[in-house]
Scaffold this motif. Structure first.
Motif, mmCIF file in Angstrom:
data_model
loop_
_atom_site.group_PDB
_atom_site.id
_atom_site.type_symbol
_atom_site.label_atom_id
_atom_site.label_comp_id
_atom_site.label_asym_id
_atom_site.label_seq_id
_atom_site.Cartn_x
_atom_site.Cartn_y
_atom_site.Cartn_z
ATOM 1 N N LYS A 65 0.833 -1.206 0.000
ATOM 2 C CA LYS A 65 0.000 0.000 0.000
ATOM 3 C C LYS A 65 0.871 1.261 0.000
ATOM 4 O O LYS A 65 0.608 2.217 -0.731
ATOM 5 C CB LYS A 65 -0.938 0.006 1.202
ATOM 6 C CG LYS A 65 -1.883 1.187 1.208
ATOM 7 C CD LYS A 65 -2.866 1.117 2.344
ATOM 8 C CE LYS A 65 -3.798 2.318 2.280
ATOM 9 N NZ LYS A 65 -4.789 2.305 3.328
ATOM 10 N N ALA A 66 1.920 1.271 0.807
ATOM 11 C CA ALA A 66 2.823 2.421 0.868
ATOM 12 C C ALA A 66 3.509 2.656 -0.478
ATOM 13 O O ALA A 66 3.626 3.799 -0.930
ATOM 14 C CB ALA A 66 3.866 2.215 1.965
ATOM 15 N N VAL A 67 3.930 1.595 -1.120
ATOM 16 C CA VAL A 67 4.578 1.715 -2.427
ATOM 17 C C VAL A 67 3.601 2.269 -3.462
ATOM 18 O O VAL A 67 3.944 3.171 -4.237
ATOM 19 C CB VAL A 67 5.147 0.341 -2.870
ATOM 20 C CG1 VAL A 67 5.463 0.320 -4.353
ATOM 21 C CG2 VAL A 67 6.385 0.006 -2.054
ATOM 22 N N ILE A 68 2.385 1.772 -3.475
ATOM 23 C CA ILE A 68 1.377 2.261 -4.424
ATOM 24 C C ILE A 68 1.132 3.747 -4.204
ATOM 25 O O ILE A 68 1.126 4.536 -5.158
ATOM 26 C CB ILE A 68 0.074 1.447 -4.313
ATOM 27 C CG1 ILE A 68 0.287 0.023 -4.823
ATOM 28 C CG2 ILE A 68 -1.067 2.129 -5.079
ATOM 29 C CD1 ILE A 68 -0.854 -0.944 -4.520
ATOM 30 N N GLU A 69 0.940 4.165 -2.959
ATOM 31 C CA GLU A 69 0.694 5.577 -2.662
ATOM 32 C C GLU A 69 1.886 6.443 -3.055
ATOM 33 O O GLU A 69 1.720 7.527 -3.621
ATOM 34 C CB GLU A 69 0.360 5.762 -1.176
ATOM 35 C CG GLU A 69 -0.998 5.216 -0.791
ATOM 36 C CD GLU A 69 -2.135 5.828 -1.597
ATOM 37 O OE1 GLU A 69 -2.191 7.071 -1.725
ATOM 38 O OE2 GLU A 69 -2.967 5.063 -2.114
#
Length: 100
Positions: A65-69
């Protein structure tokens, strides 16, 4: 990032998440486990959006999720890897590299 780009400046901003695994995997610890070596953020987001999500909430899920954001907010590339595999990850031979 967005301000620099608005001024026409080329900026390359990357994120590295160090973890205990050699990158993100589909079907983790199952016979059909698949390493995600190099993947676009669009492909990763599509996989992350599956129901059920293939990345556990208490494990790889928050990292994904952090990478996508990060990527959706202007990041150039993101890496998920083990510390000792970082150089190999940059070469695409270990870890997970997320691109635009």
């Amino acid at each position: 990032i967005s301000r620099a780009r608005a001024r026409g400046e080329e900026v390359e901003v990357t994120l590295t998440i160090f973890t205990g695994e050699d990158g993100a995997k589909l079907n983790y610890q199952k016979p059909d486990q698949t390493d995600l070596r190099v993947i676009t953020v669009a492909e990763l987001e599509k996989i992350y959006s599956r129901n059920p999500c293939p990345f556990p909430a208490g494990s790889m899920g928050p990292k994904i999720k952090a990478v996508i954001e990060f990527m959706k907010n202007g990041g150039s590339a993101a890496y998920i890897t083990k510390t000792d595999l970082f150089e190999e990850t940059l070469k695409g031979r270990a870890g997970t590299t997320v691109t635009r």
